[in-house]
Design a protein around this motif. Structure first.
Motif, PDB file in Angstrom:
ATOM      1  N   LEU B 211      21.572  44.195  27.020  1.00 54.25           N
ATOM      2  CA  LEU B 211      21.637  43.133  28.023  1.00 54.25           C
ATOM      3  C   LEU B 211      22.886  43.363  28.885  1.00 54.25           C
ATOM      4  O   LEU B 211      23.914  43.803  28.386  1.00 54.25           O
ATOM      5  CB  LEU B 211      21.673  41.767  27.340  1.00 54.25           C
ATOM      6  CG  LEU B 211      20.459  41.483  26.447  1.00 54.25           C
ATOM      7  CD1 LEU B 211      20.512  40.056  25.897  1.00 54.25           C
ATOM      8  CD2 LEU B 211      19.135  41.699  27.184  1.00 54.25           C
ATOM      9  N   HIS B 212      22.736  43.068  30.180  1.00 57.70           N
ATOM     10  CA  HIS B 212      23.770  43.499  31.119  1.00 57.70           C
ATOM     11  C   HIS B 212      24.857  42.462  31.371  1.00 57.70           C
ATOM     12  O   HIS B 212      25.786  42.709  32.134  1.00 57.70           O
ATOM     13  CB  HIS B 212      23.121  43.918  32.440  1.00 57.70           C
ATOM     14  CG  HIS B 212      22.238  45.110  32.285  1.00 57.70           C
ATOM     15  ND1 HIS B 212      21.420  45.580  33.279  1.00 57.70           N
ATOM     16  CD2 HIS B 212      22.046  45.941  31.224  1.00 57.70           C
ATOM     17  CE1 HIS B 212      20.757  46.642  32.841  1.00 57.70           C
ATOM     18  NE2 HIS B 212      21.119  46.870  31.609  1.00 57.70           N
ATOM     19  N   ASP B 213      24.698  41.304  30.766  1.00 60.06           N
ATOM     20  CA  ASP B 213      25.664  40.228  31.006  1.00 60.06           C
ATOM     21  C   ASP B 213      26.461  39.977  29.724  1.00 60.06           C
ATOM     22  O   ASP B 213      25.891  39.723  28.661  1.00 60.06           O
ATOM     23  CB  ASP B 213      24.901  38.955  31.417  1.00 60.06           C
ATOM     24  CG  ASP B 213      25.851  37.806  31.743  1.00 60.06           C
ATOM     25  OD1 ASP B 213      27.080  37.970  31.602  1.00 60.06           O
ATOM     26  OD2 ASP B 213      25.335  36.740  32.135  1.00 60.06           O
ATOM     27  N   VAL B 214      27.763  40.052  29.834  1.00 60.59           N
ATOM     28  CA  VAL B 214      28.637  39.849  28.668  1.00 60.59           C
ATOM     29  C   VAL B 214      28.409  38.470  28.048  1.00 60.59           C
ATOM     30  O   VAL B 214      28.621  38.266  26.853  1.00 60.59           O
ATOM     31  CB  VAL B 214      30.118  40.061  29.066  1.00 60.59           C
ATOM     32  CG1 VAL B 214      30.553  39.025  30.079  1.00 60.59           C
ATOM     33  CG2 VAL B 214      31.033  40.032  27.846  1.00 60.59           C
ATOM     34  N   GLY B 226      28.003  44.195  28.269  1.00 60.31           N
ATOM     35  CA  GLY B 226      27.443  44.131  29.618  1.00 60.31           C
ATOM     36  C   GLY B 226      27.647  45.452  30.327  1.00 60.31           C
ATOM     37  O   GLY B 226      28.395  46.318  29.858  1.00 60.31           O
ATOM     38  N   SER B 227      26.970  45.615  31.458  1.00 58.35           N
ATOM     39  CA  SER B 227      27.108  46.843  32.241  1.00 58.35           C
ATOM     40  C   SER B 227      28.421  46.812  33.008  1.00 58.35           C
ATOM     41  O   SER B 227      28.931  45.735  33.304  1.00 58.35           O
ATOM     42  CB  SER B 227      25.930  46.943  33.212  1.00 58.35           C
ATOM     43  OG  SER B 227      25.878  45.776  34.023  1.00 58.35           O
ATOM     44  N   ALA B 236      25.262  38.543  40.338  1.00 54.09           N
ATOM     45  CA  ALA B 236      26.292  38.419  41.381  1.00 54.09           C
ATOM     46  C   ALA B 236      27.519  37.661  40.889  1.00 54.09           C
ATOM     47  O   ALA B 236      28.647  38.044  41.162  1.00 54.09           O
ATOM     48  CB  ALA B 236      25.705  37.745  42.616  1.00 54.09           C
ATOM     49  N   LYS B 237      27.289  36.597  40.162  1.00 54.12           N
ATOM     50  CA  LYS B 237      28.421  35.738  39.799  1.00 54.12           C
ATOM     51  C   LYS B 237      29.016  36.063  38.431  1.00 54.12           C
ATOM     52  O   LYS B 237      29.921  35.366  37.972  1.00 54.12           O
ATOM     53  CB  LYS B 237      27.978  34.273  39.846  1.00 54.12           C
ATOM     54  CG  LYS B 237      27.721  33.822  41.281  1.00 54.12           C
ATOM     55  CD  LYS B 237      27.438  32.351  41.363  1.00 54.12           C
ATOM     56  CE  LYS B 237      27.456  31.888  42.825  1.00 54.12           C
ATOM     57  NZ  LYS B 237      27.006  30.502  42.962  1.00 54.12           N
ATOM     58  N   THR B 238      28.494  37.091  37.765  1.00 57.02           N
ATOM     59  CA  THR B 238      29.048  37.438  36.453  1.00 57.02           C
ATOM     60  C   THR B 238      30.275  38.326  36.631  1.00 57.02           C
ATOM     61  O   THR B 238      30.457  38.951  37.669  1.00 57.02           O
ATOM     62  CB  THR B 238      28.017  38.189  35.586  1.00 57.02           C
ATOM     63  OG1 THR B 238      27.682  39.407  36.244  1.00 57.02           O
ATOM     64  CG2 THR B 238      26.768  37.359  35.383  1.00 57.02           C
ATOM     65  N   THR B 239      31.113  38.340  35.613  1.00 56.90           N
ATOM     66  CA  THR B 239      32.274  39.228  35.623  1.00 56.90           C
ATOM     67  C   THR B 239      31.964  40.424  34.742  1.00 56.90           C
ATOM     68  O   THR B 239      31.492  40.271  33.615  1.00 56.90           O
ATOM     69  CB  THR B 239      33.513  38.498  35.082  1.00 56.90           C
ATOM     70  OG1 THR B 239      33.753  37.363  35.917  1.00 56.90           O
ATOM     71  CG2 THR B 239      34.730  39.405  35.098  1.00 56.90           C
ATOM     72  N   LYS B 240      32.208  41.620  35.266  1.00 52.27           N
ATOM     73  CA  LYS B 240      31.973  42.835  34.494  1.00 52.27           C
ATOM     74  C   LYS B 240      33.253  43.247  33.795  1.00 52.27           C
ATOM     75  O   LYS B 240      34.361  42.942  34.278  1.00 52.27           O
ATOM     76  CB  LYS B 240      31.477  43.954  35.411  1.00 52.27           C
ATOM     77  CG  LYS B 240      30.133  43.658  36.051  1.00 52.27           C
ATOM     78  CD  LYS B 240      29.075  43.380  35.006  1.00 52.27           C
ATOM     79  CE  LYS B 240      27.699  43.170  35.600  1.00 52.27           C
ATOM     80  NZ  LYS B 240      26.711  42.852  34.553  1.00 52.27           N
ATOM     81  N   GLY B 241      33.117  43.946  32.692  1.00 53.23           N
ATOM     82  CA  GLY B 241      34.309  44.378  31.973  1.00 53.23           C
ATOM     83  C   GLY B 241      33.987  45.090  30.685  1.00 53.23           C
ATOM     84  O   GLY B 241      32.827  45.467  30.446  1.00 53.23           O
TER      85      GLY B 241
END
Lengths: 373, 373
Positions: B211-214, B226-227, B236-241
């Motif tokens: 799944l791409h969302d932490v 997450g990716s 759009a509104k998620t934070t990647k890390g």
């Protein structure tokens, strides 16, 4: 030192629709055995490890297994290059790690300039390349001819020559004087102009890949190994094998491979072919290319022959020669019915009956805009 | 020990037709910097290194470069598994050599049973697998449920547990309680039933990919990273890390990545969108997803908006809701002209004029077999 020279494995290739996995695995097992028995210090694979740029997963598995066997289990150094059938980029994956176990795999012109050093021999591994890649490497847009490029490359290589060692070039191109067999596609041989063999004189041995017949080139120290497996009917009568090369003193020997399943050429009449006298002597798993000497139409001939020869890879007729007027334009001036009559006679050995002629004439009128009678 | 947990790189992926090479390279550069700054002892990549089983040559080049950078240049051990987007066989190429530099890459269930040993931690690398592969491994044709299989796998893994060490599972599946974003294709999530998180309790940490969302899963020690890059408008509104995980004492920290080019959501009227007040504040290289609040038809709207927002990745209308009768069968019973009228009204906010209605009625009659008037 002593090394084994092979090339053109074409893993993933099919023979007229038949998988060649077992044949290729068997040939590889023989190559491994020869490498061990002959106590070679390295194995050279001169390009076309895969049959296509996008090999199937089965082909990837098969080649990976072979390389692991040869390099990690048998501990043989491997000197390999990509050929025109390989994707240089894909084949290249992992090569930074492979060096650690003396699996040297070159896929770019640049890498070819750094020799692989053995105690008494330097190997220069020149992969197949396209002219634009050579232009980029030399930063010379005017380069437009393969021979000139190879000369420039050899000139650079010679700067790295250690005069106390022997020098071997591993490459994948069409060298002059060679003949070609069906299983290299024409466009590839055409795409690469022939390289005259004399420009390779500075090397003590040149291990070539690209042409599949060991006899494609006759030169004492510039050799094609040929493919380990027969890939076309035109290779039926050739012997497959590998070169065992000693660099000091220089000596080479061709060690043949025994085909697991061979390609057998049969030329006979239908009646003879379906008589036990012939087919009982055959190995069922061999591939068979049949040339029928009959002129008569034989209904369902392929299916009937398959009962006796399960793996027919080609079926032609000896007398299947349509006499075409030399000047092609003449064909269009011939009366269509005369042309058909002559074709029918060539195919069947008989003249058309009056009824057959009538059917043909009616059909011709119909397609020319008349009404069907 | 301390390690970095990332996943779902999807090298080769595009965002609504736009290449993401630069975004992915930038995210990777940040990950490398974090790995160095945080002095991690290893980097975990929990599957989907590639976006597809047959990655392009560019994608192969790109991933190879990243792995060489991380493992050979920065000398970071890598613990990786194949995900559902990877071809296990292709990704596997060279893995026998990779171990030498502590690049551990598992692509089969069998390999997952042997832990990768670090001084104080054991890593179990379980790649994505299909049920038939688990059936083959356990020689049990009755296995028909992912949760049962994972339980059996964990049971085997526990036999290898060293009680003096911590235990980390790296895996690629859909863990229960998680939500999904658009950029995992539905069939994959559907193909893998959800695995309840409590069966993973025996591990000190579970590093998941898929799944791409932490935020897809909230559990103190079972985490999706997450990716590293946003792959759909819904992200759009998620934070990647990435996660930085200490095993002893246990501690985790999420370190965000800054997007090179972000996905910006714009919801406004056309007139506002083409006024400098909005577009001058934008970064031209960002991706823009626009929701138009207008009801009126705006001719050539996409091309016009592209003059101000060059990288529009989606354009929708806020009020674009066609009221469809709940029971779909009803649609076919509705009068076609009423259906069209309602559709037209939904799209434009206006009723059809008499002339428009006439055109529609005439066309309908024509396609139903009448003559065009």
């Amino acid at each position: 030192m002593r090394f084994l020279h092979t090339a053109d494995w074409h893993i993933g290739r099919k023979l007229y629709g038949y998988e060649l996995i077992r044949e290729q695995e068997d040939a590889f097992a023989q190559i491994s055995r020869i490498a061990v028995q002959e106590k070679v210090d390295a194995v050279v694979v001169a390009g076309d490890l895969y049959d296509r740029a996008l090999p199937s997963e089965d082909a990837v598995k098969q080649l990976n297994k072979m390389i692991v066997e040869l390099n990690l289990k048998l501990k043989k150094p491997i000197l390999a290059i990509s050929g025109n059938h390989d994707s240089a980029v894909r084949l290249n994956t992992g090569h930074e790690w492979f060096k650690e176990t003396q699996y040297f795999l070159n896929t770019t012109v640049e890498e070819a300039m750094t020799p692989i050093e053995f105690p008494d021999t330097q190997f220069f591994l020149l992969p197949y390349f396209q002219l634009f890649q050579a232009r980029n490497f030399f930063e010379d847009e005017s380069l437009n001819d393969l021979t000139t490029v190879i000369e420039k490359i050899i000139c650079q290589m010679k700067k790295r020559f250690n005069s106390e060692k022997k020098h071997v070039l591993v490459a994948h191109f069409f060298a002059a004087g060679s003949t070609k067999t069906e299983s290299e596609t024409k466009i590839e041989v055409g795409g690469l102009n022939a390289v005259p063999v004399d420009i390779l004189d500075d090397f003590d041995y040149v291990a070539l890949g690209h042409l599949h017949d060991v006899n494609a080139l006759h030169n004492p120290k510039v050799k094609y190994s040929g493919s380990p497996v027969k890939f076309s009917v035109s290779e039926a009568k050739t012997t497959k094998g590998v070169w065992i090369v000693d660099t000091e003193p220089f000596q080479i020997e061709f060690v043949p491979l025994k085909p697991l399943n061979d390609i057998i050429l049969l030329e006979d009449n239908y009646e003879n072919l379906i008589s036990p006298r012939i087919y009982t002597g055959m190995k069922e798993s061999d591939f068979v290319a049949i040339t029928l000497k009959d002129n008569a139409v034989i209904p369902n001939v392929m299916n009937n022959l398959r009962e006796f020869y399960p793996k027919i890879i080609s079926l032609t007729r000896k007398n299947q020669v349509l006499e075409i007027p030399k000047d092609e334009a003449d064909v269009f001036e011939l009366d269509p019915m005369k042309l058909l009559g002559s074709f029918f006679e060539d195919m069947t050995g008989e003249k058309m009956t009056k009824l057959q002629e009538k059917w043909a004439t009616d059909s011709l009128e119909y397609v020319n805009g008349g009404e069907m009678k």
